[in-house]
Scaffold this motif. Sequence first.
Motif, short mmCIF file in Angstrom:
data_model
loop_
_atom_site.label_atom_id
_atom_site.label_comp_id
_atom_site.label_asym_id
_atom_site.label_seq_id
_atom_site.Cartn_x
_atom_site.Cartn_y
_atom_site.Cartn_z
N GLU A 170 0.76 -1.17 0.04
CA GLU A 170 -0.07 0.02 -0.06
C GLU A 170 0.86 1.28 -0.14
N PRO A 171 0.85 2.06 -0.83
CA PRO A 171 1.70 3.29 -1.18
C PRO A 171 1.44 4.39 -0.18
N THR A 172 1.87 4.23 0.90
CA THR A 172 1.64 5.34 1.94
C THR A 172 3.03 6.06 2.10
N LEU A 173 3.05 7.26 2.56
CA LEU A 173 4.08 8.11 2.78
C LEU A 173 5.11 7.01 3.99
N TYR A 174 4.39 6.57 4.87
CA TYR A 174 4.91 5.78 5.84
C TYR A 174 5.67 4.65 5.40
N ASP A 227 16.98 10.06 2.86
CA ASP A 227 15.87 11.09 2.26
C ASP A 227 14.56 10.83 2.56
N GLU A 228 13.72 12.00 2.81
CA GLU A 228 12.52 11.85 3.44
C GLU A 228 11.44 11.96 2.25
N ILE A 229 10.54 11.32 1.86
CA ILE A 229 9.58 11.09 0.85
C ILE A 229 8.27 12.09 1.34
N VAL A 230 7.87 13.18 0.58
CA VAL A 230 6.75 13.89 1.27
C VAL A 230 5.58 13.89 0.28
N VAL A 244 3.53 1.88 -10.64
CA VAL A 244 4.55 2.98 -10.58
C VAL A 244 4.14 4.07 -9.74
N LEU A 245 5.13 4.37 -8.92
CA LEU A 245 5.17 5.74 -8.20
C LEU A 245 5.86 6.74 -8.49
N LEU A 256 10.32 1.93 3.40
CA LEU A 256 11.30 1.18 2.44
C LEU A 256 12.59 1.86 2.25
N PHE A 257 12.89 3.06 2.07
CA PHE A 257 13.78 3.83 1.86
C PHE A 257 14.94 3.54 3.25
N GLN A 258 14.44 3.70 4.40
CA GLN A 258 15.24 3.54 5.67
C GLN A 258 15.83 2.11 5.34
#
Length: 296
Positions: free
Chosen positions: A3-7, A20-23, A36-37, A12-14
Motif C-alpha cells: 500500500e503506497p503510503t508515505l510511512y 531522504d524523506e519522501i513527502v 509505478v509511483l 522502504l527507503f530507510q
Amino acid sequence: MFEPTLYKVNSLFQHHQINDEIVKIERLSGTTAGFVLKLESKQDHTYILKFDNPNEIHLVEHLLNTYEDSVLLPKVLLTAQDRSYFVYTFIEGTTHYNRGLKKNWLKILVKDLLNKYVEYKEESIWGRIEYPRQTWKEFNEISIEEARINLGNILSIEDYNYVKWKAAQLFNNDAEQGKRFLLHGDTGVHNFVYNNSTLIGVIDPSPMVGPIIYDFLYAFCSSPDDITVETLFTASDILEQVRIEKSRLIEEVIVQLYCRIGLSVKHHPGDLSDYMKAWEYWIQLCKNLDEGIAII
C-alpha cells in the motif's frame, strides 16, 4: 500487496539506507503486473518506485547498470532482494513533444547511448530477452506480421509483400547482422525526455538483443518529422560500432517504417497522414535502388 503510503515508502527507503524523506507520492500508469509511483522528497529529489514482475525488473536493472555511464538513462538507486521493486532517478522534462530537429536529438542519442552499447555474450538469442527468437530474421518477420494486422487496408498487399521480400534479403543470414548487442529495445520519441528542445533522457527500456542499427532506426522512424535521407545519414555517420552501406541503411528503413506505421495506426493515429507521405518517399527510394538508380 504494497500500500503506497508515505510511512511505508519512507520505511522502504530507510531499509535500504537512503537518507531522504519522501513527502509526496503520485501514482503513474504502470504495467499489468505492477504499478509505478513518482516520489518527491524533502531534499527536492524525485524518484520512481516501480513494482513489477521480478524477471522484468532484473532485465531493466541489468540494462541500466550496464550503461550507467550514459547521461541519458536513469540511475538505479536500490533494488529489492527478491526484485519485486526497484527505485531509480526521475528525469524531468517533456516526452514526445517540443523535440527540436530530429537530426539534432538523434545525434545526441547516438553519442550518449548507442555508442556505449556493449556486446551481448550470454545465451545465443535474438530479439526480446523475455521472448527470445532463434534468428534475427524470425524476430523481424513477427514484427512485420503484427504490423500487417494493425494496418489492415491502409497499406496494400503489394507493400506488405515488398517489405517481406526486403526483410528476407536483409536478415536471411545472422552472420551478416554483425555482433549482437544489449539494446534498449524501445527507443522511440514516446520514451525520450526533452528539455528546451534538447534530448536529455531515455526511459522505459524493453531490453533486447540485436544489431545497434535496430535501436537507431527505431528512433529515426518513431516520428514522421524530418524522416529524410539527409537526417538519416547525418546521424548514422557518427555511429562508432556500425559499418553499414548506405544502400542497405535505406532498405532497412523501409522494414522499420512499415512496422512503425503499424504501431502508429494503433497508438498514434494522428501521425498517420504524415507517415503515409514518408512511406511514399521511402518506397520510391528503395525501388530506385532496386533499379540501380543512384540516389546518393
